[in-house]
Design a protein around this motif. Sequence first.
Motif, PDB file in Angstrom:
ATOM      1  N   ARG A 166       4.877   0.931  17.621  1.00  0.00           N
ATOM      2  CA  ARG A 166       3.794   1.507  16.827  1.00  0.00           C
ATOM      3  C   ARG A 166       2.418   1.310  17.486  1.00  0.00           C
ATOM      4  O   ARG A 166       2.128   0.248  18.034  1.00  0.00           O
ATOM      5  CB  ARG A 166       3.794   0.888  15.427  1.00  0.00           C
ATOM      6  CG  ARG A 166       4.918   1.412  14.533  1.00  0.00           C
ATOM      7  CD  ARG A 166       5.008   0.671  13.222  1.00  0.00           C
ATOM      8  NE  ARG A 166       5.556  -0.665  13.393  1.00  0.00           N
ATOM      9  CZ  ARG A 166       5.813  -1.490  12.391  1.00  0.00           C
ATOM     10  NH1 ARG A 166       5.523  -1.126  11.143  1.00  0.00           N
ATOM     11  NH2 ARG A 166       6.325  -2.678  12.621  1.00  0.00           N
TER      12      ARG A 166
ATOM     13  N   SER B 125       1.826   7.085   6.492  1.00  0.00           N
ATOM     14  CA  SER B 125       1.731   5.620   6.531  1.00  0.00           C
ATOM     15  C   SER B 125       2.833   5.020   7.395  1.00  0.00           C
ATOM     16  O   SER B 125       2.687   3.918   7.926  1.00  0.00           O
ATOM     17  CB  SER B 125       1.802   5.038   5.120  1.00  0.00           C
ATOM     18  OG  SER B 125       3.017   5.393   4.488  1.00  0.00           O
ATOM     19  N   ASP B 126       3.961   5.752   7.543  1.00  0.00           N
ATOM     20  CA  ASP B 126       5.047   5.301   8.409  1.00  0.00           C
ATOM     21  C   ASP B 126       5.687   6.522   9.042  1.00  0.00           C
ATOM     22  O   ASP B 126       5.635   7.626   8.482  1.00  0.00           O
ATOM     23  CB  ASP B 126       6.079   4.503   7.612  1.00  0.00           C
ATOM     24  CG  ASP B 126       7.052   3.749   8.520  1.00  0.00           C
ATOM     25  OD1 ASP B 126       6.730   3.575   9.715  1.00  0.00           O
ATOM     26  OD2 ASP B 126       8.128   3.344   8.036  1.00  0.00           O
ATOM     27  N   ASN B 127       6.276   6.344  10.218  1.00  0.00           N
ATOM     28  CA  ASN B 127       6.865   7.458  10.949  1.00  0.00           C
ATOM     29  C   ASN B 127       8.187   7.051  11.584  1.00  0.00           C
ATOM     30  O   ASN B 127       8.414   5.867  11.871  1.00  0.00           O
ATOM     31  CB  ASN B 127       5.920   7.934  12.067  1.00  0.00           C
ATOM     32  CG  ASN B 127       4.734   8.717  11.542  1.00  0.00           C
ATOM     33  OD1 ASN B 127       4.875   9.802  11.001  1.00  0.00           O
ATOM     34  ND2 ASN B 127       3.539   8.144  11.698  1.00  0.00           N
TER      35      ASN B 127
ATOM     36  N   TYR C 108      -0.233  -2.296  10.799  1.00  0.00           N
ATOM     37  CA  TYR C 108       0.965  -1.481  10.980  1.00  0.00           C
ATOM     38  C   TYR C 108       0.927  -0.113  10.294  1.00  0.00           C
ATOM     39  O   TYR C 108       1.662   0.793  10.702  1.00  0.00           O
ATOM     40  CB  TYR C 108       2.192  -2.241  10.453  1.00  0.00           C
ATOM     41  CG  TYR C 108       2.529  -3.473  11.245  1.00  0.00           C
ATOM     42  CD1 TYR C 108       3.109  -3.389  12.516  1.00  0.00           C
ATOM     43  CD2 TYR C 108       2.265  -4.744  10.730  1.00  0.00           C
ATOM     44  CE1 TYR C 108       3.420  -4.523  13.237  1.00  0.00           C
ATOM     45  CE2 TYR C 108       2.575  -5.892  11.453  1.00  0.00           C
ATOM     46  CZ  TYR C 108       3.154  -5.768  12.703  1.00  0.00           C
ATOM     47  OH  TYR C 108       3.454  -6.905  13.430  1.00  0.00           O
ATOM     48  N   ASP C 109       0.100   0.063   9.269  1.00  0.00           N
ATOM     49  CA  ASP C 109       0.109   1.326   8.527  1.00  0.00           C
ATOM     50  C   ASP C 109      -0.563   2.450   9.312  1.00  0.00           C
ATOM     51  O   ASP C 109      -1.499   2.223  10.086  1.00  0.00           O
ATOM     52  CB  ASP C 109      -0.604   1.158   7.184  1.00  0.00           C
ATOM     53  CG  ASP C 109       0.151   0.237   6.252  1.00  0.00           C
ATOM     54  OD1 ASP C 109       1.364   0.066   6.448  1.00  0.00           O
ATOM     55  OD2 ASP C 109      -0.485  -0.318   5.328  1.00  0.00           O
TER      56      ASP C 109
ATOM     57  N   LYS D  28       4.276   6.397  16.730  1.00  0.00           N
ATOM     58  CA  LYS D  28       5.308   5.684  17.472  1.00  0.00           C
ATOM     59  C   LYS D  28       5.515   6.369  18.820  1.00  0.00           C
ATOM     60  O   LYS D  28       5.509   7.596  18.905  1.00  0.00           O
ATOM     61  CB  LYS D  28       6.620   5.642  16.689  1.00  0.00           C
ATOM     62  CG  LYS D  28       6.571   4.744  15.459  1.00  0.00           C
ATOM     63  CD  LYS D  28       7.922   4.650  14.768  1.00  0.00           C
ATOM     64  CE  LYS D  28       7.865   3.674  13.588  1.00  0.00           C
ATOM     65  NZ  LYS D  28       9.180   3.547  12.912  1.00  0.00           N
TER      66      LYS D  28
END
Length: 347
Positions: A264, A287-289, A311-312, A316
Motif C-alpha cells: 500500500r 478506503s481499501d483496494n 493505511y486508509d 496498491k
Amino acid sequence: MKTLFSPENNQLLDLSTTSSVLFEWDQARAEDGGLVLYSVAFSKVDGNFSNPIYTMPSDGNGLYNKATLTKDVLNKIAKLAGLQPLESAKFKWTVFSSKGVNAVQADSTRIVEIKRPLGIDNPPAQLYITGSATEGGTDLSKAIKLKQTDNGKYEIYTSLKSGTYHFVDNITSNQPNEYYLGSDNIIHEGAGETTVSDPVTKVYHMALDFNLVNAKFQQIKELALWFAGYNQATFNLTYDHDGIWKAKNQLITFHQESWGRDERYKFRMLINDGTSDSYIWWGSINSDNNRPDATTPANFYYLFPVNSSQYDYCFKFRGECDLHNCDVNFYLSPDIANYTHEVIVDQ
C-alpha cells in the motif's frame, strides 16, 4: 424638458445590493403634439455628452419618460469607465429628447455614484497563463490552459521563474480578454502584468476565483511517495513540467508482514501557503483496494485529496513491482479530465 426626478443627485448606487434603478424625468413637449423619443446618457463628471460613456433608450423603446437600468447595465457603465470590482466613481447623467434626427439635451444634469460589486461578471469560459515567468513563455500560442474546477474557478499546478505573467481567455484571438493579479492577489480585468522577482524557479498551485476576484497560492516544496507499511516517505518525485512529477528507477520493496507482503502507498505533498508548511495527501477514492493487475481500469489510479491515516485510502502496487525498479509519474496536468498517476516496471 427641465427637470430630472430620480435618482436623487449624488445618490450612491451600490451594485452589491441593487438589482435595478429607475431614472425618471419630466416630459418634453413637441410643438405639433407628436411623439417624443427619449434616451438617457452618461459621462464622466468632468466630461460632456458629445461623446458619452453610454447611451440607451428609455423604457418602451424610447417612448416613456423613464428608464429602468438593471444591475448589469450599471455595471457595464462602470466597467466602460475602467472601474474594477468594488471600486466606485461618480458619473454625470442627462436625457436627450428627439422627434427624429436632431436630439435635444435636457436643461439639467445630475450626478450618481456607482460602486461595482464583488466578482467579475461573465467570467471567462476558459483561462490561460502566459508571460516570461511561465513555462510557455511569451508566445501566446504556447500559453498554458488552467483547469476549470467550478463556475468562475480555475486552478493550475505549474512553475514560475523570474519575469512577468498575466492571464487571457483565449489564444487564437488577436485581442483576447486579459486579466492580471494586483496587490493582495486581487484579479483585475484589462492589460497588466504580475511580476515574479524571486530568482529561484518554484512550483505552485494557483487557484483563481472570479466570483471573489482573488487568487490563492501554495508553493509546492516536495512530493513524496508514502509507503504505508514502512509508515514513511520512501522517495521523492521531481517536478518536470506541465503539472507532472517523475521518479525514475526507484526500487520498490513491499513491507513484510506476518500475513504477507504489504504493497500500500499514497503521496504526500509538502506545501507552504506563504505563512507555514503543511502536508496535502493524495490517494485513492476507495478506503481499501485489491491489488491491481494489467487489466485494472485507468480510474484505479485517479488521484484525490485524502487524509493522513497510515493505511486508509491507499493505492496498491501490482505484484510484479515487488523487488523491482519502477518509474512513478504523477499527473496534475490541467488538460486531463482526472488527476492521475502511473507506475511503470523497468524492464
